[in-house]
Design an enzyme around this catalytic site. Structure first.
Site, PDB file in Angstrom:
ATOM      1  N   GLU A   1       0.871  -1.183   0.000  1.00  0.00           N
ATOM      2  CA  GLU A   1       0.000   0.000   0.000  1.00  0.00           C
ATOM      3  C   GLU A   1       0.902   1.225   0.000  1.00  0.00           C
ATOM      4  O   GLU A   1       1.761   1.360   0.865  1.00  0.00           O
ATOM      5  CB  GLU A   1      -0.914  -0.033   1.241  1.00  0.00           C
TER       6      GLU A   1
ATOM      7  N   CYS B   1     -15.503   6.447   2.426  1.00  0.00           N
ATOM      8  CA  CYS B   1     -16.886   6.949   2.478  1.00  0.00           C
ATOM      9  C   CYS B   1     -17.103   7.859   3.683  1.00  0.00           C
ATOM     10  O   CYS B   1     -18.038   8.657   3.697  1.00  0.00           O
ATOM     11  CB  CYS B   1     -17.864   5.783   2.559  1.00  0.00           C
TER      12      CYS B   1
ATOM     13  N   TYR C   1     -46.111  -1.825   6.381  1.00  0.00           N
ATOM     14  CA  TYR C   1     -46.719  -0.520   6.664  1.00  0.00           C
ATOM     15  C   TYR C   1     -47.093  -0.407   8.124  1.00  0.00           C
ATOM     16  O   TYR C   1     -47.687  -1.331   8.702  1.00  0.00           O
ATOM     17  CB  TYR C   1     -47.992  -0.305   5.820  1.00  0.00           C
TER      18      TYR C   1
HETATM   19  C1  FAD Z   1     -15.200  10.950  -0.181  1.00  0.00           C
HETATM   20  C2  FAD Z   1     -15.697   9.618  -0.630  1.00  0.00           C
HETATM   21  C3  FAD Z   1     -16.956   9.163  -0.237  1.00  0.00           C
HETATM   22  C4  FAD Z   1     -17.417   7.928  -0.667  1.00  0.00           C
HETATM   23  N1  FAD Z   1     -18.656   7.511  -0.253  1.00  0.00           N
HETATM   24  C5  FAD Z   1     -19.108   6.283  -0.619  1.00  0.00           C
HETATM   25  C6  FAD Z   1     -20.348   5.814  -0.163  1.00  0.00           C
HETATM   26  O1  FAD Z   1     -21.052   6.501   0.591  1.00  0.00           O
HETATM   27  N2  FAD Z   1     -20.758   4.567  -0.559  1.00  0.00           N
HETATM   28  C7  FAD Z   1     -20.005   3.780  -1.385  1.00  0.00           C
HETATM   29  O2  FAD Z   1     -20.406   2.652  -1.705  1.00  0.00           O
HETATM   30  N3  FAD Z   1     -18.793   4.205  -1.828  1.00  0.00           N
HETATM   31  C8  FAD Z   1     -18.336   5.427  -1.464  1.00  0.00           C
HETATM   32  N4  FAD Z   1     -17.103   5.868  -1.889  1.00  0.00           N
HETATM   33  C9  FAD Z   1     -16.329   5.010  -2.813  1.00  0.00           C
HETATM   34  C10 FAD Z   1     -15.506   3.976  -2.063  1.00  0.00           C
HETATM   35  O3  FAD Z   1     -14.761   4.581  -1.062  1.00  0.00           O
HETATM   36  C11 FAD Z   1     -14.594   3.285  -3.060  1.00  0.00           C
HETATM   37  O4  FAD Z   1     -15.395   2.683  -4.057  1.00  0.00           O
HETATM   38  C12 FAD Z   1     -13.748   2.208  -2.396  1.00  0.00           C
HETATM   39  O5  FAD Z   1     -12.867   2.787  -1.477  1.00  0.00           O
HETATM   40  C13 FAD Z   1     -12.962   1.450  -3.449  1.00  0.00           C
HETATM   41  O6  FAD Z   1     -12.122   0.531  -2.840  1.00  0.00           O
HETATM   42  P1  FAD Z   1     -10.811   0.024  -3.584  1.00  0.00           P
HETATM   43  O7  FAD Z   1     -10.127  -0.859  -2.619  1.00  0.00           O
HETATM   44  O8  FAD Z   1     -11.167  -0.499  -4.912  1.00  0.00           O
HETATM   45  O9  FAD Z   1      -9.966   1.339  -3.881  1.00  0.00           O
HETATM   46  P2  FAD Z   1      -9.354   2.445  -2.898  1.00  0.00           P
HETATM   47  O10 FAD Z   1     -10.172   2.612  -1.692  1.00  0.00           O
HETATM   48  O11 FAD Z   1      -9.074   3.642  -3.754  1.00  0.00           O
HETATM   49  O12 FAD Z   1      -7.979   1.794  -2.459  1.00  0.00           O
HETATM   50  C14 FAD Z   1      -6.942   1.557  -3.362  1.00  0.00           C
HETATM   51  C15 FAD Z   1      -5.639   1.643  -2.602  1.00  0.00           C
HETATM   52  O13 FAD Z   1      -4.592   1.248  -3.466  1.00  0.00           O
HETATM   53  C16 FAD Z   1      -3.466   2.039  -3.197  1.00  0.00           C
HETATM   54  N5  FAD Z   1      -2.628   1.999  -4.395  1.00  0.00           N
HETATM   55  C17 FAD Z   1      -2.951   2.436  -5.635  1.00  0.00           C
HETATM   56  N6  FAD Z   1      -1.942   2.198  -6.505  1.00  0.00           N
HETATM   57  C18 FAD Z   1      -0.961   1.593  -5.783  1.00  0.00           C
HETATM   58  C19 FAD Z   1       0.318   1.112  -6.112  1.00  0.00           C
HETATM   59  N7  FAD Z   1       0.802   1.184  -7.360  1.00  0.00           N
HETATM   60  N8  FAD Z   1       1.071   0.537  -5.143  1.00  0.00           N
HETATM   61  C20 FAD Z   1       0.607   0.465  -3.866  1.00  0.00           C
HETATM   62  N9  FAD Z   1      -0.612   0.908  -3.499  1.00  0.00           N
HETATM   63  C21 FAD Z   1      -1.387   1.466  -4.452  1.00  0.00           C
HETATM   64  C22 FAD Z   1      -4.039   3.403  -2.874  1.00  0.00           C
HETATM   65  O14 FAD Z   1      -3.152   4.170  -2.092  1.00  0.00           O
HETATM   66  C23 FAD Z   1      -5.303   3.039  -2.130  1.00  0.00           C
HETATM   67  O15 FAD Z   1      -5.141   3.040  -0.732  1.00  0.00           O
HETATM   68  C24 FAD Z   1     -16.603   7.116  -1.483  1.00  0.00           C
HETATM   69  C25 FAD Z   1     -15.333   7.556  -1.867  1.00  0.00           C
HETATM   70  C26 FAD Z   1     -14.878   8.778  -1.446  1.00  0.00           C
HETATM   71  C27 FAD Z   1     -13.505   9.232  -1.863  1.00  0.00           C
END
Ligand code: FAD
Length: 457
Positions: free
Chosen positions: A36, A46, A432
């Site tokens: 990471e 979220c 309901y």
């Molecule tokens: C402000 C906000 C509010 C949200 N609200 C909601 C909600 O209410 N409901 C909902 O369903 N979803 C919500 N989401 C979306 C949800 O957070 C994401 O869909 C989810 O986090 C995706 O998970 P992921 O593991 O695919 O990616 P991420 O959470 O983006 O995690 C990917 C990780 O990979 C790491 N990474 C990337 N490239 C590399 C690399 N080359 N080497 C090492 N590490 C790397 C990054 O640092 C990151 O920590 C929200 C997102 C945000 C930003």
């Protein structure tokens, strides 16, 4: 023989996969290493708007499992380590330790790509200035909160949110809560472009009610910068003062590593995976925001970046990478959000998306109430259903209203998922009692109206 499963990305998808794999295989049979690039693992992105708005006071509260907790469960978690290349032929990764810049080669037998997505940053003058925030990781969220905390006088400082996607709107509300003057710049006719404009208009009303200045149909053209720090947002119609800018223009899959490695990536920019979340390369899986999924209504690949999908896909990958057989059946774009006084919800296709997908669609919109009319606290709720003309199959729905509006969309999501018709939905046996709904729930009333509209040739 001990096999080695390597995970790239330490949040929802990656750590779900790793934890699930560990539950199924002990450390003697499978070594699991997670890279990471940030300092945090298993954080709730979220929850970031609530951290910025000070509804939640500490970033730690958003962390479900920190690196040390993962290690205690038998995962070799390496934070501040960025994977910079994947070599599929040699089955190794090149990994850079961000603290000292040292690069190492790490072998894998099975690989999980869970690199997430990043906020869209259009190539506009000044976009890289200090004070312009794209928010995706917990590190991004902490940086935005710190910038607000550091303002000499938050009351009266100016924030501009560029783009009216739900993340931008949730952050706009958070910045209002912190006392800033907030403006929203949006190129479309209403905020929340995933909703139809008539439903987005209710969202606009909720934002205006708390004092957000809306600049609609006014695309951003660039940023004014002084001494490296943003001072203003230029739109086609003028300049808005800005101490802080938040980008809310949507996200794009982090798929460059995959492209460079030669993995198949679609026109959506998402990594192509099959139902088992297998990529185009043997023993390489992908999950979460970085992949494209099949939309169950259109049948087409889409990228819908949500935590709901990331968790389900991550779990499936953890099982499949350890010899199991779980499929991910696709998505229908169900999403809920709180924007000021309103709960905002959608599922399936909106009118524009239905037309673009070639459906002959009708729409029915009603205003109902969330409780019996005589029960204290009842409020208006707007429900819109999009259905296929003729058969009346429900293609999608949108709901905007106060308390009790958002989770009503789940019934509609089940209807879209199972290809229910509006007629069938209208006679569904829903619960309901006066504190929860009128005897005819607004969902049933909207379904009845959609069934009637669908019958008109
Ligand atoms: C402000 C906000 C509010 C949200 N609200 C909601 C909600 O209410 N409901 C909902 O369903 N979803 C919500 N989401 C979306 C949800 O957070 C994401 O869909 C989810 O986090 C995706 O998970 P992921 O593991 O695919 O990616 P991420 O959470 O983006 O995690 C990917 C990780 O990979 C790491 N990474 C990337 N490239 C590399 C690399 N080359 N080497 C090492 N590490 C790397 C990054 O640092 C990151 O920590 C929200 C997102 C945000 C930003």
């Amino acid at each position: 023989v001990t096999e080695r499963l390597v995970v790239i990305g330490g949040d929802a998808a990656g750590m779900s996969a790793a934890a699930q794999a560990r539950r199924r295989r002990d450390a003697g049979a499978l070594e699991i290493v997670c890279f990471e690039r940030g300092a945090h693992t298993s954080y709730a992105a979220c929850g970031i708007p609530y951290l910025v708005g000070d509804v939640v006071s500490s970033p730690d509260a958003l962390v479900a499992r920190n690196p040390e907790e993962h290690r205690r469960l038998g995962l070799d978690v390496r934070t501040r380590h960025e994977v910079v290349a994947i070599d599929l032929d040699r089955r190794v990764l090149r990994v850079r330790a961000l603290d000292d810049g040292e690069e190492t080669t790490e072998p894998f037998d099975q690989l999980v790509v869970a690199t997430g997505s990043s906020p869209v940053r259009p190539d506009l003058p000044g976009i890289d200035a200090d004070g312009v925030f794209g928010v995706q990781t917990l590190t991004d969220g902490i940086a935005l909160r710190s910038a607000v905390d550091a303002l000499d006088r938050p009351d009266g400082a100016h924030a501009v949110v560029v783009g009216g996607g739900y993340i931008g709107l949730e952050l706009a509300e958070a910045l209002v809560q912190r006392g800033l003057d907030v403006a929203l710049v949006e190129s479309g006719p209403q905020p929340m472009p995933t909703m139809d404009p008539d439903m987005g208009a209710h969202v606009a009303e909720a934002l205006r009610d708390v004092g957000v200045a809306l600049h609609l149909e006014d695309p951003v053209a660039g940023f004014d910068v002084e001494a490296g720090h943003v001072r203003g947002v230029r739109t086609e119609s003028g300049v808005l003062t800005a101490d802080i800018v938040v980008l809310g223009l949507g996200v794009r899959p982090n798929s460059k590593l995959a492209v460079d490695a030669g993995l198949a990536v679609g026109s959506t920019h998402g990594i192509v995976v099959d139902e088992h979340l297998r990529t185009s390369a043997d023993g390489v899986f992908a999950a979460g925001d970085c992949v494209e999924s099949r939309h169950r209504v259109t049948g087409k690949p889409v990228v819908i970046a949500l935590g709901t999908h990331a968790n389900k896909q991550g779990r499936a990958v953890g099982i499949n990478a350890t010899g199991g057989d779980v499929t991910f059946p696709g998505v229908i774009g169900t999403a809920v959000s709180k924007v000021c006084k309103y709960e905002v919800a959608r599922t399936g296709l909106n009118e524009r998306e239905a037309a673009a997908a070639g459906f002959d669609a009708v729409a029915a919109t009603i205003e109902g109430e969330t409780r019996a009319h005589y029960y204290p606290g009842t409020t208006a709720v707007h429900v819109k259903i999009v259905a296929e003309r003729g058969r009346g199959r429900i293609l999608g729905a949108q709901i905007v209203g106060e308390e009790g509006a958002a989770k009503r969309v789940d019934v509609l999501a089940a209807a879209v998922w199972t290809e229910m018709t509006a007629e069938e939905l209208a006679s569904l046996d829903l619960g309901y009692a006066p504190p929860f709904s009128p005897v005819w729930d607004p969902v049933l009333i909207a379904a009845r109206k959609a069934a009637e509209a669908a019958r008109v040739p």
